[in-house]
Design a protein around this motif. Structure first.
Motif, PDB file in Angstrom:
ATOM      1  N   ILE A 196      57.305 -40.159 106.149  1.00  0.00           N
ATOM      2  CA  ILE A 196      56.858 -40.124 107.545  1.00  0.00           C
ATOM      3  C   ILE A 196      57.279 -38.823 108.216  1.00  0.00           C
ATOM      4  O   ILE A 196      56.496 -38.194 108.950  1.00  0.00           O
ATOM      5  N   SER A 197      58.504 -38.378 107.952  1.00  0.00           N
ATOM      6  CA  SER A 197      59.065 -37.221 108.654  1.00  0.00           C
ATOM      7  C   SER A 197      58.779 -35.884 107.976  1.00  0.00           C
ATOM      8  O   SER A 197      58.862 -34.831 108.612  1.00  0.00           O
TER       9      SER A 197
ATOM     10  N   GLU B 163      55.430 -51.101 109.512  1.00  0.00           N
ATOM     11  CA  GLU B 163      56.370 -50.504 110.475  1.00  0.00           C
ATOM     12  C   GLU B 163      55.749 -49.369 111.273  1.00  0.00           C
ATOM     13  O   GLU B 163      55.995 -49.233 112.470  1.00  0.00           O
ATOM     14  N   TYR B 164      54.937 -48.535 110.616  1.00  0.00           N
ATOM     15  CA  TYR B 164      54.389 -47.361 111.287  1.00  0.00           C
ATOM     16  C   TYR B 164      52.888 -47.470 111.548  1.00  0.00           C
ATOM     17  O   TYR B 164      52.385 -46.892 112.506  1.00  0.00           O
ATOM     18  N   GLY B 165      52.166 -48.190 110.685  1.00  0.00           N
ATOM     19  CA  GLY B 165      50.724 -48.325 110.879  1.00  0.00           C
ATOM     20  C   GLY B 165      50.348 -49.378 111.900  1.00  0.00           C
ATOM     21  O   GLY B 165      49.228 -49.373 112.416  1.00  0.00           O
ATOM     22  N   LYS B 166      51.265 -50.326 112.157  1.00  0.00           N
ATOM     23  CA  LYS B 166      51.066 -51.376 113.160  1.00  0.00           C
ATOM     24  C   LYS B 166      49.799 -52.189 112.902  1.00  0.00           C
ATOM     25  O   LYS B 166      49.032 -52.502 113.818  1.00  0.00           O
TER      26      LYS B 166
ATOM     27  N   HIS C   5      60.929 -43.167 105.022  1.00  0.00           N
ATOM     28  CA  HIS C   5      61.295 -42.323 106.160  1.00  0.00           C
ATOM     29  C   HIS C   5      61.055 -40.840 105.852  1.00  0.00           C
ATOM     30  O   HIS C   5      60.652 -40.081 106.733  1.00  0.00           O
TER      31      HIS C   5
ATOM     32  N   LEU D 236      48.628 -44.438 106.462  1.00  0.00           N
ATOM     33  CA  LEU D 236      48.665 -44.401 107.925  1.00  0.00           C
ATOM     34  C   LEU D 236      47.307 -43.994 108.503  1.00  0.00           C
ATOM     35  O   LEU D 236      46.932 -44.462 109.590  1.00  0.00           O
TER      36      LEU D 236
ATOM     37  N   GLN E 186      52.596 -33.413 104.687  1.00  0.00           N
ATOM     38  CA  GLN E 186      53.796 -33.499 105.529  1.00  0.00           C
ATOM     39  C   GLN E 186      54.884 -32.523 105.085  1.00  0.00           C
ATOM     40  O   GLN E 186      55.819 -32.253 105.846  1.00  0.00           O
TER      41      GLN E 186
ATOM     42  N   ALA F 285      55.289 -48.971 105.154  1.00  0.00           N
ATOM     43  CA  ALA F 285      54.726 -47.978 106.067  1.00  0.00           C
ATOM     44  C   ALA F 285      53.614 -48.568 106.926  1.00  0.00           C
ATOM     45  O   ALA F 285      53.522 -48.296 108.134  1.00  0.00           O
TER      46      ALA F 285
ATOM     47  N   CYS G 180      45.345 -47.131 108.491  1.00  0.00           N
ATOM     48  CA  CYS G 180      45.764 -48.020 109.585  1.00  0.00           C
ATOM     49  C   CYS G 180      45.194 -47.561 110.922  1.00  0.00           C
ATOM     50  O   CYS G 180      44.793 -48.393 111.752  1.00  0.00           O
ATOM     51  N   LYS G 181      45.169 -46.267 111.135  1.00  0.00           N
ATOM     52  CA  LYS G 181      44.593 -45.740 112.373  1.00  0.00           C
ATOM     53  C   LYS G 181      43.121 -46.142 112.491  1.00  0.00           C
ATOM     54  O   LYS G 181      42.660 -46.610 113.547  1.00  0.00           O
TER      55      LYS G 181
END
Length: 488
Positions: free
Chosen positions: A398-399, A160-163, A395, A128, A441, A157, A131-132
């Motif tokens: 991520i969480s 879905e989350y990194g776009k 998930h 992630l 995390q 990931a 991806c940012k």
């Protein structure tokens, strides 16, 4: 053409060199820039020296830069290739060692199983971050090519989350096809045509044609059982072929981790594996192989550097997807391959949100997947079991939910076949504590995990596994290579 390719985890020296020379086999790509980045400055400078030697020896205008500053490497990049192993061999050793205390014997442990799930927990926060940076500093619309395992989780990931526009790439399909071509007596790989579909490391040859003639299950079983090498090395895969009706792309050892019937008892492990090479089922085989490869490279670096002086030979371009995808996107020369993407109807009987591996065509318009494929029910059932574990694992990563992480590990087919819930809960606590430095995390969950471990009454054992081999020394590797050369 002139554009920039960034390679993250470029310290994966052998693989980076292969991707580099493959890409430079495309005549239009001689004037591009490669930006190498890695956390390990030592490895980074070694691979830069090798690639600089390739450029110099072939008198190319190609530019190679190297930096530990990832954003600098990604700035302006049109393509980003990831080959990272977060935690390196140190964390990987824990992925194998700790589950063994609870009776879980893995050959590879980088996809699912206890090791693969924890590997994903280490990788996903870093993915992630990649991806940012890609969204912020890379060329608009940049494509992210992920080679890193766990393939499905990382790609899931990133999408879905990194776009970020992401495709996952693996060579399992090509290697499986090479075996099939061999056992069927094909004179060249081009005689074999096939459709593979499923999920990464559980992809299935659902249609096989040799010179246009359809190959059925019985003919393929007979061909494998008659082969002097594969009949011994691929016993488990052949058994799955007999029962499922289709051949798996994945190696004997790796496949045994996803289908727990073959690896849940030590006597079953030794029955189905072959010890002629690590990939056929050896306990911790890939960890040993990776350790020996790293040690060999460190010791024999001058030899690797000297080999970089050889001319690039387009006839020896590998079947790794990356160079072929880039060539298709940039030149419109169409390429057909098998790619890891979000399902969304590609495979009708797998969940829409899953990352699937299936056929697609690449041209200037992008990667265009073939939709509406239905895989055999038994194949879908095993894939769905893994997909459910992957989804929970992503998930959890991520969480930072350690309870969800434990549930993901509990639902893993091999872990569930061997361990009780109490054992799983303790094992995950132990792995998270051991790998805390790579799991930001879970920082808030670590103190409670330590307390639980201090009070635990769950018994473990000191077990090397059913088929463990020691890491060979450099002298042993040299002697083996010399003996092999003399035999040839």
């Amino acid at each position: 053409m002139s554009f920039k390719i960034a390679i993250i985890g470029a310290g994966s020296v052998g693989f980076t060199k292969k991707l580099f020379t493959d890409i430079l086999c495309v005549p239009e790509f001689r004037d591009i820039e490669f930006a190498l980045t890695d956390m390990n400055e030592h490895n980074l400078q070694m691979i830069k020296a090798i690639l600089d030697k390739v450029v110099e020896s072939n008198r190319l205008p190609t530019r190679v830069t190297a930096t530990t500053n990832r954003r600098e490497a990604l700035t302006g990049a049109r393509y980003i290739i990831s080959c990272v192993r977060v935690g390196g061999l140190e964390a990987y050793a824990d992925d194998i060692r700790i589950p063994l205390k609870y009776g879980i014997d893995q050959c590879v442990g980088d996809t699912i199983c206890a090791g693969g799930i924890l590997y994903g927990q280490r990788n996903i926060p870093v993915i992630l971050d990649f991806c940012k940076d890609i969204r912020e500093v890379a060329e608009p619309g940049a494509k992210f090519l992920n080679y890193a395992n766990p393939m499905a989780m990382n790609t899931w990931a990133a999408i879905e989350y990194g776009k970020v526009d992401t495709v996952g790439l693996c060579h399992g399909v090509q290697h499986g096809a090479e075996q099939i071509a061999d056992v069927l007596g094909a004179k060249s790989r081009s005689e074999l045509d096939y459709i593979c579909s499923g999920i990464n490391h559980q992809t299935w040859f659902i249609d096989l044609r040799l010179n246009g003639r359809k190959i059925g299950k019985d003919e393929l079983v007979a061909a494998f059982e008659a082969h002097p090498v594969f009949s011994q090395q691929e016993k488990l895969r052949i058994d799955v072929l007999k029962r499922f009706g289709v051949y798996s792309t994945e190696s004997n050892g790796h496949l045994s981790e996803y289908l727990p019937w073959y690896r849940k008892r030590p006597e079953e492990i030794t029955r189905w594996i072959d010890m002629s090479d690590w990939i056929h089922g050896e306990t911790g085989g890939y960890l040993r192989h990776s350790t020996e490869t790293r040690n060999w490279f460190e010791t024999e670096f001058p030899q690797f550097l000297a080999s970089a002086e050889k001319p690039i030979d387009p006839s020896k371009r590998s079947n790794e997807h990356a160079s072929h995808i880039l060539e298709a996107l940039e030149t419109n020369r169409v390429y057909r391959g098998h790619f890891n993407v979000k399902n969304n109807g590609v495979i009708t009987n797998l969940p829409a949100d899953a990352i699937v591996e299936s056929p697609g065509f690449v041209d200037r318009f992008g990667i265009n997947m073939v939709s509406g494929i239905t895989i055999p029910e038994a194949c879908a059932a095993t894939c769905i079991a893994s997909i459910n574990v992957q989804r929970m694992s992503v998930h959890a990563a991520i969480s930072g939910d350690i309870d969800l992480l434990k549930l993901a590990v509990l639902h893993d087919p091999l872990v569930g076949a061997i361990s009780t819930p109490e054992e799983v809960w303790q094992m995950v606590d132990e792995m998270v504590v051991a790998q805390a430095s790579w799991l930001p995390q879970y920082a808030d969950a670590i103190p409670a995990a330590k307390e639980r471990l201090a009070k635990s009454t769950v018994k473990t054992r000191d077990w090397a596994g059913a088929a463990r081999r020691n890491v060979r020394s450099i002298d042993e590797l040299r002697a083996e290579k010399a003996a092999l050369k003399q035999a040839i």
